[in-house]
Scaffold this motif. Sequence first.
Motif, PDB file in Angstrom:
ATOM      1  N   GLN A  61      -0.948   1.681 -12.567  1.00 42.99           N
ATOM      2  CA  GLN A  61       0.443   1.492 -12.161  1.00 42.99           C
ATOM      3  C   GLN A  61       0.561   2.008 -10.731  1.00 42.99           C
ATOM      4  O   GLN A  61       0.469   3.216 -10.487  1.00 42.99           O
ATOM      5  CB  GLN A  61       1.404   2.239 -13.083  1.00 42.99           C
ATOM      6  CG  GLN A  61       1.519   1.591 -14.455  1.00 42.99           C
ATOM      7  CD  GLN A  61       2.603   2.205 -15.316  1.00 42.99           C
ATOM      8  OE1 GLN A  61       2.793   3.416 -15.317  1.00 42.99           O
ATOM      9  NE2 GLN A  61       3.301   1.390 -16.051  1.00 42.99           N
ATOM     10  N   CYS A  62       0.759   1.091  -9.812  1.00 39.56           N
ATOM     11  CA  CYS A  62       0.800   1.471  -8.395  1.00 39.56           C
ATOM     12  C   CYS A  62       1.897   2.503  -8.138  1.00 39.56           C
ATOM     13  O   CYS A  62       3.030   2.335  -8.583  1.00 39.56           O
ATOM     14  CB  CYS A  62       1.035   0.224  -7.533  1.00 39.56           C
ATOM     15  SG  CYS A  62       1.105   0.594  -5.764  1.00 39.56           S
ATOM     16  N   GLN A  63       1.542   3.546  -7.423  1.00 39.61           N
ATOM     17  CA  GLN A  63       2.495   4.606  -7.075  1.00 39.61           C
ATOM     18  C   GLN A  63       3.077   4.405  -5.673  1.00 39.61           C
ATOM     19  O   GLN A  63       3.810   5.254  -5.165  1.00 39.61           O
ATOM     20  CB  GLN A  63       1.801   5.966  -7.148  1.00 39.61           C
ATOM     21  CG  GLN A  63       1.165   6.253  -8.505  1.00 39.61           C
ATOM     22  CD  GLN A  63       2.171   6.264  -9.636  1.00 39.61           C
ATOM     23  OE1 GLN A  63       3.163   6.980  -9.562  1.00 39.61           O
ATOM     24  NE2 GLN A  63       1.932   5.472 -10.667  1.00 39.61           N
ATOM     25  N   GLN A  64       2.711   3.295  -5.061  1.00 43.28           N
ATOM     26  CA  GLN A  64       3.200   2.933  -3.732  1.00 43.28           C
ATOM     27  C   GLN A  64       2.994   4.056  -2.711  1.00 43.28           C
ATOM     28  O   GLN A  64       3.866   4.354  -1.913  1.00 43.28           O
ATOM     29  CB  GLN A  64       4.670   2.519  -3.800  1.00 43.28           C
ATOM     30  CG  GLN A  64       4.851   1.215  -4.580  1.00 43.28           C
ATOM     31  CD  GLN A  64       6.254   0.636  -4.468  1.00 43.28           C
ATOM     32  OE1 GLN A  64       7.228   1.379  -4.514  1.00 43.28           O
ATOM     33  NE2 GLN A  64       6.346  -0.648  -4.317  1.00 43.28           N
ATOM     34  N   CYS A  65       1.792   4.646  -2.782  1.00 38.35           N
ATOM     35  CA  CYS A  65       1.475   5.678  -1.789  1.00 38.35           C
ATOM     36  C   CYS A  65       1.097   5.052  -0.449  1.00 38.35           C
ATOM     37  O   CYS A  65       1.109   5.729   0.577  1.00 38.35           O
ATOM     38  CB  CYS A  65       0.349   6.569  -2.303  1.00 38.35           C
ATOM     39  SG  CYS A  65      -1.268   5.756  -2.355  1.00 38.35           S
ATOM     40  N   GLY A  66       0.717   3.764  -0.464  1.00 39.95           N
ATOM     41  CA  GLY A  66       0.396   3.052   0.770  1.00 39.95           C
ATOM     42  C   GLY A  66      -1.018   3.253   1.267  1.00 39.95           C
ATOM     43  O   GLY A  66      -1.420   2.644   2.258  1.00 39.95           O
ATOM     44  N   ASP A  67      -1.797   4.053   0.569  1.00 42.34           N
ATOM     45  CA  ASP A  67      -3.130   4.386   1.084  1.00 42.34           C
ATOM     46  C   ASP A  67      -4.046   3.173   1.207  1.00 42.34           C
ATOM     47  O   ASP A  67      -4.844   3.085   2.135  1.00 42.34           O
ATOM     48  CB  ASP A  67      -3.787   5.436   0.191  1.00 42.34           C
ATOM     49  CG  ASP A  67      -5.105   5.920   0.755  1.00 42.34           C
ATOM     50  OD1 ASP A  67      -5.075   6.595   1.802  1.00 42.34           O
ATOM     51  OD2 ASP A  67      -6.162   5.596   0.188  1.00 42.34           O
ATOM     52  N   CYS A  68      -3.926   2.228   0.272  1.00 49.61           N
ATOM     53  CA  CYS A  68      -4.840   1.079   0.335  1.00 49.61           C
ATOM     54  C   CYS A  68      -4.411   0.056   1.384  1.00 49.61           C
ATOM     55  O   CYS A  68      -5.122  -0.910   1.631  1.00 49.61           O
ATOM     56  CB  CYS A  68      -4.970   0.419  -1.032  1.00 49.61           C
ATOM     57  SG  CYS A  68      -3.424  -0.180  -1.697  1.00 49.61           S
ATOM     58  N   CYS A  69      -3.256   0.268   1.995  1.00 50.09           N
ATOM     59  CA  CYS A  69      -2.775  -0.663   3.016  1.00 50.09           C
ATOM     60  C   CYS A  69      -3.156  -0.228   4.430  1.00 50.09           C
ATOM     61  O   CYS A  69      -2.637  -0.767   5.407  1.00 50.09           O
ATOM     62  CB  CYS A  69      -1.271  -0.835   2.903  1.00 50.09           C
ATOM     63  SG  CYS A  69      -0.748  -1.548   1.322  1.00 50.09           S
TER      64      CYS A  69
ATOM     65  N   GLN B  23      -5.663  -8.440  -6.172  1.00 47.07           N
ATOM     66  CA  GLN B  23      -6.772  -8.221  -7.101  1.00 47.07           C
ATOM     67  C   GLN B  23      -6.944  -6.749  -7.470  1.00 47.07           C
ATOM     68  O   GLN B  23      -7.407  -6.445  -8.575  1.00 47.07           O
ATOM     69  CB  GLN B  23      -8.069  -8.745  -6.486  1.00 47.07           C
ATOM     70  CG  GLN B  23      -9.226  -8.776  -7.483  1.00 47.07           C
ATOM     71  CD  GLN B  23     -10.518  -9.198  -6.813  1.00 47.07           C
ATOM     72  OE1 GLN B  23     -10.733  -8.971  -5.621  1.00 47.07           O
ATOM     73  NE2 GLN B  23     -11.386  -9.818  -7.571  1.00 47.07           N
ATOM     74  N   TRP B  24      -6.594  -5.856  -6.566  1.00 44.49           N
ATOM     75  CA  TRP B  24      -6.779  -4.431  -6.849  1.00 44.49           C
ATOM     76  C   TRP B  24      -6.027  -4.021  -8.106  1.00 44.49           C
ATOM     77  O   TRP B  24      -4.894  -4.436  -8.277  1.00 44.49           O
ATOM     78  CB  TRP B  24      -6.300  -3.590  -5.643  1.00 44.49           C
ATOM     79  CG  TRP B  24      -6.469  -2.121  -5.900  1.00 44.49           C
ATOM     80  CD1 TRP B  24      -5.523  -1.226  -6.294  1.00 44.49           C
ATOM     81  CD2 TRP B  24      -7.698  -1.383  -5.793  1.00 44.49           C
ATOM     82  NE1 TRP B  24      -6.073   0.005  -6.452  1.00 44.49           N
ATOM     83  CE2 TRP B  24      -7.403  -0.061  -6.158  1.00 44.49           C
ATOM     84  CE3 TRP B  24      -9.005  -1.730  -5.448  1.00 44.49           C
ATOM     85  CZ2 TRP B  24      -8.371   0.941  -6.184  1.00 44.49           C
ATOM     86  CZ3 TRP B  24      -9.967  -0.731  -5.472  1.00 44.49           C
ATOM     87  CH2 TRP B  24      -9.636   0.579  -5.833  1.00 44.49           C
ATOM     88  N   PRO B  25      -6.593  -3.226  -9.013  1.00 45.68           N
ATOM     89  CA  PRO B  25      -7.867  -2.500  -8.880  1.00 45.68           C
ATOM     90  C   PRO B  25      -9.061  -3.226  -9.511  1.00 45.68           C
ATOM     91  O   PRO B  25     -10.119  -2.622  -9.644  1.00 45.68           O
ATOM     92  CB  PRO B  25      -7.576  -1.219  -9.666  1.00 45.68           C
ATOM     93  CG  PRO B  25      -6.734  -1.692 -10.815  1.00 45.68           C
ATOM     94  CD  PRO B  25      -5.856  -2.791 -10.227  1.00 45.68           C
TER      95      PRO B  25
ATOM     96  N   GLY C 114     -10.258   8.782  -7.776  1.00 43.07           N
ATOM     97  CA  GLY C 114     -10.003   9.866  -6.837  1.00 43.07           C
ATOM     98  C   GLY C 114      -9.272   9.413  -5.588  1.00 43.07           C
ATOM     99  O   GLY C 114      -8.655  10.217  -4.892  1.00 43.07           O
ATOM    100  N   ALA C 115      -9.321   8.105  -5.313  1.00 46.12           N
ATOM    101  CA  ALA C 115      -8.699   7.577  -4.098  1.00 46.12           C
ATOM    102  C   ALA C 115      -7.351   6.922  -4.365  1.00 46.12           C
ATOM    103  O   ALA C 115      -6.481   6.911  -3.488  1.00 46.12           O
ATOM    104  CB  ALA C 115      -9.638   6.558  -3.439  1.00 46.12           C
ATOM    105  N   CYS C 116      -7.174   6.383  -5.556  1.00 43.12           N
ATOM    106  CA  CYS C 116      -5.944   5.643  -5.871  1.00 43.12           C
ATOM    107  C   CYS C 116      -5.196   6.337  -7.004  1.00 43.12           C
ATOM    108  O   CYS C 116      -5.647   6.320  -8.154  1.00 43.12           O
ATOM    109  CB  CYS C 116      -6.294   4.210  -6.273  1.00 43.12           C
ATOM    110  SG  CYS C 116      -4.877   3.282  -6.920  1.00 43.12           S
ATOM    111  N   PRO C 117      -4.041   6.936  -6.696  1.00 41.08           N
ATOM    112  CA  PRO C 117      -3.283   7.632  -7.740  1.00 41.08           C
ATOM    113  C   PRO C 117      -2.664   6.696  -8.773  1.00 41.08           C
ATOM    114  O   PRO C 117      -2.106   7.161  -9.763  1.00 41.08           O
ATOM    115  CB  PRO C 117      -2.212   8.383  -6.940  1.00 41.08           C
ATOM    116  CG  PRO C 117      -2.057   7.617  -5.672  1.00 41.08           C
ATOM    117  CD  PRO C 117      -3.416   7.050  -5.375  1.00 41.08           C
ATOM    118  N   GLY C 118      -2.780   5.404  -8.546  1.00 43.14           N
ATOM    119  CA  GLY C 118      -2.244   4.460  -9.521  1.00 43.14           C
ATOM    120  C   GLY C 118      -3.164   4.233 -10.708  1.00 43.14           C
ATOM    121  O   GLY C 118      -2.731   3.737 -11.754  1.00 43.14           O
ATOM    122  N   LEU C 119      -4.431   4.579 -10.557  1.00 42.76           N
ATOM    123  CA  LEU C 119      -5.378   4.410 -11.655  1.00 42.76           C
ATOM    124  C   LEU C 119      -5.224   5.540 -12.659  1.00 42.76           C
ATOM    125  O   LEU C 119      -5.166   6.716 -12.277  1.00 42.76           O
ATOM    126  CB  LEU C 119      -6.807   4.394 -11.107  1.00 42.76           C
ATOM    127  CG  LEU C 119      -7.280   3.063 -10.525  1.00 42.76           C
ATOM    128  CD1 LEU C 119      -8.551   3.265  -9.703  1.00 42.76           C
ATOM    129  CD2 LEU C 119      -7.520   2.043 -11.628  1.00 42.76           C
TER     130      LEU C 119
END
Length: 136
Positions: free
Chosen positions: A12-20, A89-91, A108-113
């Motif tokens: 569930q994406c937390q919209q932290c923006g890190d992957c953008c 496509q992520w994750p 560890g990189a994506c808080p949505g996982l």
Amino acid sequence: MAEKLEKSTVFQCQQCGDCCVGRGGIFVKPGEVEAMAALLELHVAEFRRRFIEDSALGHRLTVADGVCVFLMPGNLCRVHPVKPFICRQWPFFPALLVDPDELEHAKGACPGLNPDCAHEDFVEAALNHARKQNVS
Ligand code: SF4
Ligand code: SF4
């Protein structure tokens, strides 16, 4: 009942923006440029001039000030309805589907996982997600 696992169970994406931030490049596939240009009501040539750059690996979205040119305040995506496949496509990236260690690294990189998600459940959720995409 693994066959009922939904994407939301594992992600569930937390919209932290890190992957953008565009690490590795936000690559676009054929048709995606036209779709994004239409959404923004721009001619394709104008869209390409402003938002696409070429690289040895293909065409990709421009990164400005360290983030994707379409990342808006609040970490919202300006082209969300038609954003590139790589963003949609992520994750469920191949590397994470075939390698449990890659999934653990991504947690560890994506808080949505979901940190408690087992690899087999992740794969099952990905398969169910793909089935839904194919029938919709
Ligand atoms: S890193 Fe994960 S939680 Fe953060 S915006 Fe990207 S997908 Fe969402
Ligand atoms: S297109 Fe949208 S989802 Fe994809 S990197 Fe840019 S801001 Fe993020």
